[in-house]
Design a protein around this motif. Structure first.
Motif, PDB file in Angstrom:
ATOM      1  N   ALA A 139       0.863  -1.179   0.000  1.00 31.95           N
ATOM      2  CA  ALA A 139       0.000   0.000   0.000  1.00 31.95           C
ATOM      3  C   ALA A 139       0.898   1.226   0.000  1.00 31.95           C
ATOM      4  O   ALA A 139       1.602   1.487   0.978  1.00 31.95           O
ATOM      5  CB  ALA A 139      -0.926   0.012   1.212  1.00 31.95           C
ATOM      6  N   GLY A 140       0.900   1.960  -1.108  1.00 31.49           N
ATOM      7  CA  GLY A 140       1.775   3.119  -1.207  1.00 31.49           C
ATOM      8  C   GLY A 140       3.232   2.711  -1.111  1.00 31.49           C
ATOM      9  O   GLY A 140       3.715   1.865  -1.854  1.00 31.49           O
ATOM     10  N   MET A 141       3.955   3.278  -0.136  1.00 31.22           N
ATOM     11  CA  MET A 141       5.381   2.995   0.056  1.00 31.22           C
ATOM     12  C   MET A 141       5.622   1.898   1.089  1.00 31.22           C
ATOM     13  O   MET A 141       6.763   1.662   1.484  1.00 31.22           O
ATOM     14  CB  MET A 141       6.100   4.276   0.488  1.00 31.22           C
ATOM     15  N   GLY A 180       8.801   0.372   4.977  1.00 26.36           N
ATOM     16  CA  GLY A 180       8.027   1.459   4.400  1.00 26.36           C
ATOM     17  C   GLY A 180       8.713   2.783   4.642  1.00 26.36           C
ATOM     18  O   GLY A 180       9.792   2.855   5.249  1.00 26.36           O
ATOM     19  N   SER A 181       8.097   3.836   4.162  1.00 26.67           N
ATOM     20  CA  SER A 181       8.607   5.184   4.402  1.00 26.67           C
ATOM     21  C   SER A 181       7.436   6.144   4.478  1.00 26.67           C
ATOM     22  O   SER A 181       6.406   5.947   3.823  1.00 26.67           O
ATOM     23  CB  SER A 181       9.576   5.609   3.293  1.00 26.67           C
ATOM     24  N   GLN A 182       7.596   7.168   5.305  1.00 24.66           N
ATOM     25  CA  GLN A 182       6.538   8.155   5.490  1.00 24.66           C
ATOM     26  C   GLN A 182       7.149   9.463   5.966  1.00 24.66           C
ATOM     27  O   GLN A 182       7.871   9.489   6.965  1.00 24.66           O
ATOM     28  CB  GLN A 182       5.505   7.650   6.504  1.00 24.66           C
ATOM     29  N   GLU A 183       6.905  10.524   5.223  1.00 26.41           N
ATOM     30  CA  GLU A 183       7.350  11.872   5.579  1.00 26.41           C
ATOM     31  C   GLU A 183       8.844  11.910   5.903  1.00 26.41           C
ATOM     32  O   GLU A 183       9.274  12.494   6.895  1.00 26.41           O
ATOM     33  CB  GLU A 183       6.527  12.399   6.759  1.00 26.41           C
ATOM     34  N   GLY A 184       9.644  11.239   5.059  1.00 23.76           N
ATOM     35  CA  GLY A 184      11.088  11.270   5.216  1.00 23.76           C
ATOM     36  C   GLY A 184      11.659  10.289   6.212  1.00 23.76           C
ATOM     37  O   GLY A 184      12.880  10.226   6.397  1.00 23.76           O
ATOM     38  N   SER A 222       9.576   0.250  13.947  1.00 24.95           N
ATOM     39  CA  SER A 222      10.799   1.001  14.248  1.00 24.95           C
ATOM     40  C   SER A 222      10.943   2.129  13.239  1.00 24.95           C
ATOM     41  O   SER A 222      10.942   1.893  12.026  1.00 24.95           O
ATOM     42  CB  SER A 222      12.014   0.078  14.196  1.00 24.95           C
ATOM     43  N   VAL A 223      11.060   3.350  13.735  1.00 29.42           N
ATOM     44  CA  VAL A 223      11.119   4.540  12.890  1.00 29.42           C
ATOM     45  C   VAL A 223      12.522   5.139  12.973  1.00 29.42           C
ATOM     46  O   VAL A 223      13.044   5.371  14.065  1.00 29.42           O
ATOM     47  CB  VAL A 223      10.083   5.591  13.337  1.00 29.42           C
ATOM     48  N   THR A 224      13.140   5.364  11.809  1.00 27.55           N
ATOM     49  CA  THR A 224      14.440   6.039  11.757  1.00 27.55           C
ATOM     50  C   THR A 224      14.365   7.160  10.735  1.00 27.55           C
ATOM     51  O   THR A 224      13.664   7.060   9.732  1.00 27.55           O
ATOM     52  CB  THR A 224      15.567   5.065  11.368  1.00 27.55           C
ATOM     53  N   GLY A 225      15.088   8.235  10.985  1.00 29.61           N
ATOM     54  CA  GLY A 225      15.061   9.386  10.089  1.00 29.61           C
ATOM     55  C   GLY A 225      15.298  10.645  10.890  1.00 29.61           C
ATOM     56  O   GLY A 225      16.192  10.684  11.747  1.00 29.61           O
ATOM     57  N   PRO A 226      14.489  11.701  10.658  1.00 31.88           N
ATOM     58  CA  PRO A 226      14.637  12.932  11.447  1.00 31.88           C
ATOM     59  C   PRO A 226      14.539  12.670  12.947  1.00 31.88           C
ATOM     60  O   PRO A 226      15.140  13.367  13.757  1.00 31.88           O
ATOM     61  CB  PRO A 226      13.475  13.799  10.951  1.00 31.88           C
ATOM     62  N   MET A 227      13.756  11.646  13.316  1.00 31.56           N
ATOM     63  CA  MET A 227      13.691  11.227  14.710  1.00 31.56           C
ATOM     64  C   MET A 227      13.620   9.706  14.745  1.00 31.56           C
ATOM     65  O   MET A 227      13.166   9.068  13.795  1.00 31.56           O
ATOM     66  CB  MET A 227      12.485  11.846  15.424  1.00 31.56           C
ATOM     67  N   THR A 228      14.103   9.121  15.829  1.00 26.86           N
ATOM     68  CA  THR A 228      14.129   7.667  15.970  1.00 26.86           C
ATOM     69  C   THR A 228      13.262   7.260  17.153  1.00 26.86           C
ATOM     70  O   THR A 228      13.399   7.812  18.249  1.00 26.86           O
ATOM     71  CB  THR A 228      15.565   7.161  16.188  1.00 26.86           C
TER      72      THR A 228
END
Length: 246
Positions: A139-141, A180-184, A222-228
């Motif tokens: 679904a999307g990315m 996946g990816s979302q907003e960077g 688990s979210v990584t990017g501008p914030m983790t």
């Protein structure tokens, strides 16, 4: 060859907990599907499937999120089914898509576990047999992979809608993985699921008449990017499918 039409109604309720906050969503899906036998593909059966009608109503705390399924109505594809009911190939459905709030989705995932898996031998009440399945959804990315293992048991026989049906219970366990990816930000999904399905299969007519399902999925995002950060989620799912027209 004459088309053999089956109409199913599906009701699905999901209750999810994300970082301690409970969110409830209700999905009601209806579909009218025509199946036509198109001969053999090796030892398997080739079926033509036409989506005569399909609707999906989705509501949650954010309001009505129901997609427009006009693009899928009237579309057809071929699927390959083993003599035991295993969905060997539904890739023809990948090109039939619609738009959800989180991106483009294909109808293919809804057909990858459409039929119950039957035993490869004669069984009596109380006998069990294993089955497994893999479902990949995009679904999307976001791309998710679900791997299931089931132990199926013939519990007995009972009449449903005037048909003598085998009652088959399935104890299910599985794993979930994905990216996946979302907003960077990059997303990594990992989790487990367990539950119980109950199938009612009309042996004489060769029809799946009714099924119910209950499952609990525990997953970490688990979210990584501008914030983790790490987001724990739990989802309870209850569903029921009825054959309402034949």
């Amino acid at each position: 060859m004459e088309l053999d039409e089956r109409q199913f109604q599906q009701i699905m309720e999901r209750i999810g907990e994300v970082m301690g906050q409970t969110r409830e969503s209700v999905s009601i899906a209806t579909s009218a599907l025509s199946f036509s036998a198109k001969g053999l593909r090796g030892k398997d059966y080739l079926l033509g499937v036409t989506i005569d009608d399909m609707a999906l109503n989705v509501t949650n705390a954010d309001g009505d999120l129901s997609p427009d399924l006009t693009p899928v109505r009237g579309k057809s594809f071929d699927m390959t089914l083993s003599p035991l009911g295993i969905e060997v190939d539904v890739s023809g459905a990948e090109a039939i898509t619609y738009e959800m709030v989180n991106g483009t989705r294909s109808v293919a995932s809804g057909f990858k576990l459409f039929f119950p898996d039957l035993p490869d031998r004669a069984v009596k009440v109380g006998d069990s047999w294993p089955s497994s399945a893999v479902v990949e959804d995009k679904a999307g990315m976001t791309e998710i992979r679900l791997e299931f293992q089931s132990v199926n048991t013939l519990e007995g026989f009972e009449a449903v809608d005037g048909m003598e049906c085998a009652r088959i219970s399935s104890k299910l366990t599985g794993t979930i993985s994905g990216t996946g990816s979302q907003e960077g930000a990059d997303l990594l999904f990992a989790g487990t699921t367990q539950g119980t399905d109950l199938w009612y299969f009309a042996v004489k007519e060769g029809l799946c008449v009714k099924s119910t399902s209950d499952s609990v999925t525990k997953m970490t995002i688990s979210v990584t990017g501008p914030m983790t950060l790490t987001i724990p989620t739990t989802q309870t799912r209850k569903g029921e499918v009825h054959l309402v027209g034949r």
